[in-house]
Design an enzyme around this catalytic site. Structure first.
Site, PDB file in Angstrom:
ATOM      1  N   THR A  20       0.732  -1.452  -0.281  1.00  0.00           N
ATOM      2  CA  THR A  20       0.188  -0.122   0.251  1.00  0.00           C
ATOM      3  C   THR A  20       1.056   1.256  -0.075  1.00  0.00           C
ATOM      4  O   THR A  20       0.422   2.146  -0.255  1.00  0.00           O
ATOM      5  CB  THR A  20      -0.526  -0.108   1.262  1.00  0.00           C
TER       6      THR A  20
ATOM      7  N   TYR B  17       6.005 -12.432   3.459  1.00  0.00           N
ATOM      8  CA  TYR B  17       5.141 -12.261   2.701  1.00  0.00           C
ATOM      9  C   TYR B  17       4.655 -13.174   1.753  1.00  0.00           C
ATOM     10  O   TYR B  17       5.423 -13.077   0.911  1.00  0.00           O
ATOM     11  CB  TYR B  17       4.766 -10.860   2.690  1.00  0.00           C
TER      12      TYR B  17
ATOM     13  N   LYS C 179       3.258 -13.131   6.857  1.00  0.00           N
ATOM     14  CA  LYS C 179       1.893 -12.177   7.094  1.00  0.00           C
ATOM     15  C   LYS C 179       1.175 -13.122   5.797  1.00  0.00           C
ATOM     16  O   LYS C 179       1.864 -13.046   4.251  1.00  0.00           O
ATOM     17  CB  LYS C 179       1.813 -11.079   6.283  1.00  0.00           C
TER      18      LYS C 179
END
Length: 302
Positions: free
Chosen positions: A55, A143, A168
């Site tokens: 993001t 991730y 994640k």
């Protein structure tokens, strides 16, 4: 004595905010606006921040800009939040970024999914091991977006690197997540739902205790309402929040998440908090969708 990483684990079992990276009119990173957005998150009750997440347009930032964003986050947060710094690219670059984060006082790094056309299972382990071994005092959070990676490889990584403490997980399949977590060791890691609020209820039901969020940039209270409901096991209340944010997240997820960041920045622009500009390969929303985003956000504060 072996580090237990208790404070880092606690920080992951929460709303893990992924701040946007605002740009100035000349296209450069805007430090003053970035600091203001961070203060808004901190004042809103957010206590875990991930600079250089997706993001934050990680892949569109230069190495110097990624370092700047890390520095600004650590300075602005002080002792008000745990800092989970996004690192990635080639191994030397990721290691240098992780050491930079360590030297600034960050407590964790999140290792972005390797962007490479050929990722073997054991090569995945080697990649993460090289980074984790370079910063043994930091908590390390892979991730995972690879739906072919088995849980056994994560367990293998953690056997070698005890500072790998959380995950994640961002494969859009709750059943696969449940199996992966149990194959890797459900109680061994802190499981963070990496696809944010839309997937948080289903992933919490399977063992997650935290979730990432881009929406939190816009409405911290909404994200906190969801995690409070999930912690209480009140899935009906959590789904009320899910319904509230559904259209916003549908806009972000459309067309392979093409406008994931764009929608968040548009929402912030509608509130007068930052410019809407994103960097290629993202691009601003068309006018009709801008109006819809503004209407959604206005409803949250009504």
């Amino acid at each position: 004595m072996t580090a237990t990483f208790e404070s880092q684990r606690a920080a992951l079992a929460d709303v893990v905010a992924i701040p946007v990276t605002p740009f100035a009119e000349d296209g450069t990173v805007d430090p003053a606006t970035y600091r203001a957005l961070l203060r808004r998150l901190l004042d809103g009750g957010i206590t875990t921040l991930t600079p250089n997440g997706n993001t934050g347009e990680f892949y569109a930032l230069t190495p110097a800009e990624r370092s700047l964003v890390t520095e600004l986050t650590v300075e602005e947060a002080g002792d008000r939040a745990a800092i989970l710094v996004g690192v990635g690219h080639d191994v030397p670059t990721a290691v240098a970024s992780a050491r930079h984060a360590r030297d600034l006082g960050a407590s964790m790094v999140m290792v972005h999914q390797p962007v490479h056309p050929y990722v073997s299972e054991r090569g995945w382990v080697d990649y993460h091991r090289a980074i984790a071994e370079a910063v043994p005092a930091l908590g390390v959070v892979p991730y995972i977006r690879n739906d072919r990676l088995p849980g056994a490889r994560l367990a293998e990584l953690a056997d070698a690197c005890p500072n790998v403490i959380g995950v994640k997980y961002a494969v859009p399949d709750a059943a696969r997540f449940a199996a992966f977590a149990r194959d890797a060791g459900l109680d061994r890691f802190v499981w963070v739902a990496g696809l944010a609020e839309p997937y948080a209820p289903s992933y919490f039901s399977a063992g997650a205790t935290g979730f990432t969020s881009g929406l939190v940039n816009v409405a911290p209270a909404v994200s906190l309402n969801m995690i409070e409901a999930l912690r209480a096991g009140d899935y009906a209340a959590a789904m009320k929040v899910w319904e509230q944010i559904r259209r916003f997240e549908e806009l972000r997820a459309a067309n392979g998440s093409a406008n994931n960041v764009t929608v968040v920045k548009e929402a912030l622009a509608s509130l007068g908090l930052c410019r809407r500009e994103v960097r290629p390969p993202s691009r601003p929303l068309p006018e009709d969708e801008r109006a819809e985003v503004a209407l959604i956000v206005a409803g949250w504060s009504a």
